[in-house]
Enzyme design. Structure first.
Site, PDB file in Angstrom:
ATOM      1  N   GLU A 148       0.834  -1.221   0.000  1.00  0.00           N
ATOM      2  CA  GLU A 148       0.000   0.000   0.000  1.00  0.00           C
ATOM      3  C   GLU A 148       0.863   1.262   0.000  1.00  0.00           C
ATOM      4  O   GLU A 148       0.372   2.350   0.314  1.00  0.00           O
ATOM      5  CB  GLU A 148      -0.939   0.015   1.226  1.00  0.00           C
ATOM      6  N   HIS A 180      -2.855   2.403   8.402  1.00  0.00           N
ATOM      7  CA  HIS A 180      -3.921   1.604   7.787  1.00  0.00           C
ATOM      8  C   HIS A 180      -4.086   0.326   8.583  1.00  0.00           C
ATOM      9  O   HIS A 180      -3.099  -0.335   8.941  1.00  0.00           O
ATOM     10  CB  HIS A 180      -3.563   1.290   6.331  1.00  0.00           C
ATOM     11  N   HIS A 201      -7.318  -2.972   9.879  1.00  0.00           N
ATOM     12  CA  HIS A 201      -8.561  -3.673   9.545  1.00  0.00           C
ATOM     13  C   HIS A 201      -9.429  -3.870  10.792  1.00  0.00           C
ATOM     14  O   HIS A 201      -9.671  -5.010  11.202  1.00  0.00           O
ATOM     15  CB  HIS A 201      -8.244  -5.057   8.956  1.00  0.00           C
ATOM     16  N   GLU A 241     -18.567  11.072  21.964  1.00  0.00           N
ATOM     17  CA  GLU A 241     -17.164  11.457  21.690  1.00  0.00           C
ATOM     18  C   GLU A 241     -16.900  11.625  20.196  1.00  0.00           C
ATOM     19  O   GLU A 241     -15.940  12.296  19.804  1.00  0.00           O
ATOM     20  CB  GLU A 241     -16.204  10.390  22.237  1.00  0.00           C
ATOM     21  N   HIS A 285     -12.902  -3.563   3.757  1.00  0.00           N
ATOM     22  CA  HIS A 285     -11.464  -3.772   3.911  1.00  0.00           C
ATOM     23  C   HIS A 285     -10.909  -3.178   5.212  1.00  0.00           C
ATOM     24  O   HIS A 285     -10.317  -3.880   6.020  1.00  0.00           O
ATOM     25  CB  HIS A 285     -10.722  -3.196   2.691  1.00  0.00           C
TER      26      HIS A 285
HETATM   27  P1  13P Z   1       0.985  -5.412   3.144  1.00  0.00           P
HETATM   28  O1  13P Z   1       1.384  -6.700   3.843  1.00  0.00           O
HETATM   29  O2  13P Z   1       1.559  -5.328   1.757  1.00  0.00           O
HETATM   30  O3  13P Z   1       1.326  -4.223   3.997  1.00  0.00           O
HETATM   31  O4  13P Z   1      -0.583  -5.451   2.943  1.00  0.00           O
HETATM   32  C1  13P Z   1      -1.447  -5.552   4.034  1.00  0.00           C
HETATM   33  C2  13P Z   1      -2.731  -4.867   3.823  1.00  0.00           C
HETATM   34  O5  13P Z   1      -3.374  -4.498   4.772  1.00  0.00           O
HETATM   35  C3  13P Z   1      -3.205  -4.631   2.431  1.00  0.00           C
HETATM   36  O6  13P Z   1      -4.210  -3.685   2.411  1.00  0.00           O
HETATM   37 ZN    ZN Z   2      -5.357  -3.612   4.323  1.00  0.00          ZN
END
Ligand code: 13P
Ligand code: ZN
Length: 274
Positions: free
Chosen positions: A117, A140, A142, A170, A211
């Protein structure tokens, strides 16, 4: 010369990635972080910019981030492993003058490279710096309930923001500008990178439907705190879905905005009726 592996930056990234893993947000290699460092910060560890190797970029790095240093997580690396072996799981890179490659100064010891990313990270750094010169972190991850919410709520920024603000008092205080929303797209591409960066000119947090999420800040605490607040709120939303009796009234959200002198996203909360 001091060792970079002992630096505060490596320590901060190691600590936060372990913490994020413990939250259950970063399964397997899920998630990636990049941290913009300046030359004064890295000089105590490196006399000069001596490249271990060059890594090509698959896209052209925007001009305002060329010749900048980034500490970044590696592709395919597990957040849970960073703390025990930062030198394999993290890398310090300097973007070249023409924006086509990165010099590896430290890390990715096992021959690895930066996150898939990286286009989204570099474009996002560039976009954030254009609106906030103090921004340094792109994160980033999940988070589970945020992902659930992206599946249950229309990909509409005002609607998504409203549902969050109405679930936790909040929320409006932490992200008064609202939340950016992207539809489900192919990750790891330049296209999603561009779309994310565009959103980050107006928001500090952006969801990737089905995602995950991007959060930004001038330090790791800020980026993490934003994501943490969205995720906590999404958890409340999802756990109460279909059962809510006491929703936060619009007047309370407007009252909070007044109390904290916040400029809130327009069109989310109805104007008070006289
Ligand atoms: P990477 O292992 O390349 O960082 O990818 C993980 C991820 O969250 C892809 O969106
Ligand atoms: Zn990801």
């Amino acid at each position: 010369m001091k060792k970079f592996v002992d630096s505060l930056f490596v320590k901060q990234l190691s600590e936060i990635s372990s913490n994020m893993y413990r939250q259950g947000w970063d399964e397997r290699n899920g998630g990636n972080i990049s941290y913009l460092l300046n030359e004064e910060e890295i000089r105590p560890y490196f006399k000069e910019d001596k490249a271990i190797r060059e890594i090509n970029l698959t896209f052209e790095a925007p001009e305002n981030i060329r010749e900048k240093y980034f500490l970044v997580t590696g592709t395919g690396k597990y957040f849970k492993n960073i703390k025990d072996d930062p030198e394999s799981n993290l890398g310090l890179v300097k973007i070249c003058k023409c924006g086509c490659s990165a010099k590896l100064l430290w890390g990715f010891k096992d021959g690895g490279k930066f996150t898939s990313e990286f286009p989204a990270h570099l474009m996002s750094h560039s976009a954030r710096l254009s609106v906030d010169p103090e921004n340094r972190v792109i994160m980033h991850t999940h988070p589970t309930y945020t992902l659930c919410m992206t599946a249950c709520v229309k990909t509409d920024e005002k609607e998504f923001t409203r549902k969050l603000w109405k679930s936790n008092t909040e929320a409006v205080v932490v992200f008064p500008e609202g939340i950016g929303v992207l539809p489900c797209m192919i990750c790891g591409t330049e296209e999603i990178g561009r779309a994310t960066a565009e959103k980050l000119k107006n928001f500090r947090v952006v969801t990737w439907t089905n995602h995950g999420i991007y959060g930004v800040g001038k330090n790791i605490d800020e980026a993490f705190g934003l994501i943490e607040t969205v995720e906590k709120t999404a958890q409340v939303y999802m756990l109460t879905l279909g059962h809510v009796v006491n929703e936060i009234p619009d007047e309370v959200i407007l009252g909070l905005a007044k109390l904290w002198n916040l400029k809130i996203m327009s069109g989310v909360i109805d104007k008070p009726k006289n």
